[in-house]
Design a protein around this motif. Structure first.
Motif, short mmCIF file in Angstrom:
data_model
loop_
_atom_site.label_atom_id
_atom_site.label_comp_id
_atom_site.label_asym_id
_atom_site.label_seq_id
_atom_site.Cartn_x
_atom_site.Cartn_y
_atom_site.Cartn_z
N PHE A 55 42.42 39.93 46.19
CA PHE A 55 42.78 38.73 46.94
C PHE A 55 42.11 37.49 46.37
N ALA A 56 42.95 36.53 45.97
CA ALA A 56 42.44 35.19 45.69
C ALA A 56 42.15 34.56 47.05
N ASP A 57 41.22 33.62 47.10
CA ASP A 57 40.91 33.04 48.42
C ASP A 57 40.26 31.67 48.31
N GLY A 58 40.37 30.94 49.39
CA GLY A 58 39.68 29.67 49.53
C GLY A 58 39.43 29.44 51.01
N VAL A 61 42.42 24.69 53.74
CA VAL A 61 43.74 24.30 53.22
C VAL A 61 43.46 23.42 52.01
N ARG A 62 43.73 23.95 50.81
CA ARG A 62 43.29 23.23 49.61
C ARG A 62 44.33 22.24 49.10
N ALA A 63 45.59 22.47 49.48
CA ALA A 63 46.64 21.56 48.97
C ALA A 63 46.53 20.21 49.65
N THR A 101 38.10 41.33 46.97
CA THR A 101 38.42 39.96 47.37
C THR A 101 37.41 38.95 46.83
N THR A 102 37.92 37.75 46.75
CA THR A 102 37.13 36.59 46.39
C THR A 102 36.28 36.18 47.58
N ALA A 103 35.04 35.80 47.33
CA ALA A 103 34.23 35.14 48.36
C ALA A 103 33.31 34.15 47.66
N ILE A 132 33.26 36.94 42.55
CA ILE A 132 32.35 35.80 42.70
C ILE A 132 33.06 34.52 42.29
N VAL A 133 33.17 33.55 43.18
CA VAL A 133 33.64 32.23 42.74
C VAL A 133 32.69 31.14 43.24
N ALA A 134 32.59 30.08 42.43
CA ALA A 134 31.68 28.98 42.75
C ALA A 134 32.37 27.92 43.61
N ASP A 151 27.89 19.11 42.28
CA ASP A 151 28.25 18.91 40.87
C ASP A 151 28.23 20.25 40.15
N TYR A 152 28.89 20.25 39.02
CA TYR A 152 29.20 21.48 38.32
C TYR A 152 27.97 22.36 38.07
N GLY A 153 26.91 21.72 37.52
CA GLY A 153 25.70 22.46 37.18
C GLY A 153 25.10 23.12 38.40
N ARG A 155 26.59 23.87 41.24
CA ARG A 155 27.47 24.93 41.76
C ARG A 155 27.23 26.25 41.03
N TYR A 156 27.13 26.14 39.71
CA TYR A 156 26.96 27.37 38.92
C TYR A 156 25.56 27.94 39.02
N GLU A 157 24.58 27.05 39.16
CA GLU A 157 23.21 27.52 39.35
C GLU A 157 23.13 28.31 40.67
N GLN A 223 34.38 38.75 38.37
CA GLN A 223 34.12 37.31 38.17
C GLN A 223 35.37 36.67 37.61
N ALA A 224 35.66 35.48 38.11
CA ALA A 224 36.82 34.73 37.62
C ALA A 224 36.40 33.29 37.40
N GLY A 225 36.19 32.93 36.20
CA GLY A 225 35.78 31.56 35.87
C GLY A 225 35.70 31.47 34.37
N ASN A 226 36.00 30.34 33.83
CA ASN A 226 36.25 30.28 32.40
C ASN A 226 35.18 29.54 31.60
N SER A 227 34.37 28.73 32.28
CA SER A 227 33.40 27.90 31.54
C SER A 227 32.28 28.80 31.01
N PRO A 228 31.47 28.27 30.09
CA PRO A 228 30.35 29.08 29.58
C PRO A 228 29.44 29.59 30.71
C1 LIG Z 1 41.93 34.04 37.03
C2 LIG Z 1 41.17 33.16 37.94
C3 LIG Z 1 41.18 33.40 39.32
C4 LIG Z 1 40.50 32.58 40.21
N1 LIG Z 1 40.52 32.84 41.55
C5 LIG Z 1 39.89 31.98 42.40
C6 LIG Z 1 39.95 32.17 43.81
O1 LIG Z 1 40.55 33.12 44.31
N2 LIG Z 1 39.33 31.26 44.60
C7 LIG Z 1 38.63 30.20 44.10
O2 LIG Z 1 38.09 29.42 44.87
N3 LIG Z 1 38.57 30.00 42.77
C8 LIG Z 1 39.19 30.85 41.93
N4 LIG Z 1 39.13 30.62 40.59
C9 LIG Z 1 38.42 29.43 40.12
C10 LIG Z 1 37.08 29.74 39.49
O3 LIG Z 1 36.25 30.45 40.35
C11 LIG Z 1 36.39 28.45 39.04
O4 LIG Z 1 36.03 27.66 40.15
C12 LIG Z 1 37.28 27.63 38.17
O5 LIG Z 1 37.89 28.48 37.23
C13 LIG Z 1 36.47 26.56 37.47
O6 LIG Z 1 35.36 27.10 36.86
P1 LIG Z 1 35.29 27.42 35.33
O7 LIG Z 1 35.19 26.07 34.68
O8 LIG Z 1 34.08 28.29 35.14
O9 LIG Z 1 36.54 28.14 34.97
C14 LIG Z 1 39.79 31.47 39.70
C15 LIG Z 1 39.75 31.23 38.32
C16 LIG Z 1 40.41 32.06 37.44
C17 LIG Z 1 40.34 31.76 35.96
#
Ligand SMILES: Cc1cc2nc3c(=O)[nH]c(=O)nc-3n(C[C@H](O)[C@H](O)[C@H](O)COP(=O)(O)O)c2cc1C
Length: 456
Positions: A55-58, A61-63, A101-103, A132-134, A151-153, A155-157, A223-228
């Motif tokens: 499950f992706a999650d937030g 209402v993000r839109a 699930t995402t949390a 894990i999402v930030a 801020d980004y730093g 959040r990731y810390e 983990q789902a996130g793309n930055s270093p």
């Molecule tokens: C494949 C994928 C799935 C993600 N799923 C979620 C999600 O379900 N909920 C959420 O808040 N962020 C989700 N994200 C966002 C990441 O957690 C992160 O906030 C976002 O990719 C920006 O960080 P980054 O620069 O490290 O990629 C997802 C990102 C990716 C790449």
């Protein structure tokens, strides 16, 4: 040696990933708020021997409502059921399916997260996983006393600390801690209980966790996130990475980078499963698959379509939809760092003569990263990625539910099985076993064990 098998996840939120899914004639319009809908999807997934439902999650209402009226037409993205609650229910109607699930690490305390996922892991006999999402959305931040995301730093810390504390808490009870001896009156062996005593910049957590480990030792970490910074959290702690690679080249580069990062943290290559998201439209014929895609595309309301361009361009609703973006148009999207992307999109739309309608259909329908065809067509691509070691499997982001999940189990899975790429029976009962991951090793097992005085 047993043959390496492809791993499959079924990624979902509500009614599927296509923005018009809720208007599809076969989709239960209120399904995202009905447990029966989720049970149906989970049963399809388990019938197809899928590793895990994801499950992706937030938390919000993000839109945004740009253009005005788009929010009211977005359907499945607006309301659903909180996924840990949902997965608890799904655990009762499935026996092998992984439950992930995402949390967010931004809006939860580590102790709450550790406890909730440990509970889900126990209830499901070792099938839980935490993504894990930030958290990136300012709309979510406004629900937690903030005007915008940290801020980004920071959040990731915070994410890194939170993940350390959660995984630490999951090791509170060493193997064999629970002797459960009615005769002697000893419930657990005190020497095998460990307080974490975690102290970071953002969190302070003593422990121990008041939940014991499940059959898989601890929930799977995703983990789902793309930055270093995101990749480092994944390389240090995760067992599954959910990526957004759209091409095999991207996926190969990503995987090579993750292997290097894994080595940096002293982890073997086999400790991680990399699974890119993969959007499939599967038909019995190519024409049928294409029709499935077109049908959903035709259901995109123009206002919803324009909302997919709004972050880049701002509100385009005053412009004619069947003409290209005017030459003198200045993008009003306000997101930092994406103006180059907007400029490129405008240049391309002029070059190809793309109309605004064509642009939004492309964006909203993710037209450039869909896989549309017969099961054999799609299996060819998956097999290629898998054999070239671009990934260990896929997170299938099906366009509409439950139909998309049924197509996976009825059409795609049998084709993958026929090629010997995917299991015909679950290997084990836990998600860890089914993903072929090594058993979890509690950090205290084998180490000099610290004796704690008592439970306070
Ligand atoms: C494949 C994928 C799935 C993600 N799923 C979620 C999600 O379900 N909920 C959420 O808040 N962020 C989700 N994200 C966002 C990441 O957690 C992160 O906030 C976002 O990719 C920006 O960080 P980054 O620069 O490290 O990629 C997802 C990102 C990716 C790449």
């Amino acid at each position: 040696m047993t043959k390496k098998m492809m791993r499959l996840g079924l990624s979902m939120r509500g009614l599927g990933y296509h923005p018009a899914a809720w208007r599809h004639p076969d989709v239960p319009v209120n399904g995202a708020s009905e447990i029966e809908h989720y049970h149906t999807v989970a049963r399809h997934a388990e019938r197809g021997k899928i590793d895990m439902i994801f499950f992706a999650d937030g938390a919000g209402v993000r839109a945004k409502d740009t253009p005005k009226g788009s929010l009211a037409r977005l359907g499945q993205y607006i309301t659903d059921i909180e996924p840990t609650v949902l997965l608890a229910s799904i655990s009762a109607v499935t026996t092998h399916l992984g439950l992930v699930t995402t949390a967010s690490t931004a809006y939860n305390e580590p102790y709450n997260l550790a406890r909730r996922f440990a509970g889900l892991d126990l209830m499901s006999h070792g099938r839980a996983g935490w993504n894990i999402v930030a958290s990136w959305s300012n709309e979510e931040a406004k629900n937690f006393g903030l005007e915008q995301v940290r801020d980004y730093g920071e959040r990731y810390e915070r994410a890194a600390e939170c993940a350390e504390a959660v995984t630490g808490l999951w090791d509170s009870w060493e193997d064999g801690a629970f002797v459960l001896d009615k005769e002697s009156g000893i419930f657990f062996d005190e020497s095998r209980m460990h307080r974490l005593n975690f102290e970071g910049k953002h969190f302070k957590v003593r422990g121990p966790l008041n939940a014991r480990p499940s059959e898989q030792g601890r929930p799977i970490v995703v983990q789902a996130g793309n930055s270093p910074a995101g990749r480092d959290i994944g390389a240090k702690l995760a067992e599954v990475i959910y990526t957004a690679s759209n091409t095999i080249e991207d996926a190969l580069t990503y995987y090579a980078d993750m292997r290097e990062r894994l080595a940096k943290f002293g982890r073997p290559p086999d400790a991680l499963r990399v699974m890119p998201g993969f959007r499939t439209y599967i038909g019995r014929t190519r024409e049928e698959a294409q029709e499935k895609f077109e049908m959903l595309q035709d259901l995109i309301d123009p206002v919803v379509g324009l909302s997919f361009l709004a972050d880049t361009f701002g509100d385009l609703s005053g412009l004619p939809l069947d003409e290209p973006i005017p030459a003198d148009f200045k993008p009003a999207g306000d997101r930092e760092g994406i103006s180059g992307w907007a400029d490129r999109l405008i240049a391309r739309s002029r070059q190809d003569g793309k109309t605004i309608r064509e642009l939004y259909l492309e964006q909203a329908g993710q037209a450039s990263s869909n896989y549309i065809g017969t099961a054999a067509d799609i299996a060819d691509i998956m097999e290629d990625w898998f054999h070239k070691e671009a990934c260990d499997g896929f997170n299938l982001t099906v366009p509409h539910l439950p139909g998309g999940a049924a197509d996976v189990s009825d059409l795609l899975v049998p084709e993958l099985q026929r090629r010997g790429l995917f299991r015909t029976e679950y290997e084990g009962r836990t998600l860890r076993e089914n993903l072929g991951l090594p058993p979890h090793r509690n950090r205290y097992t084998g180490a000099d064990r610290v004796r704690e005085a008592s439970i306070a």
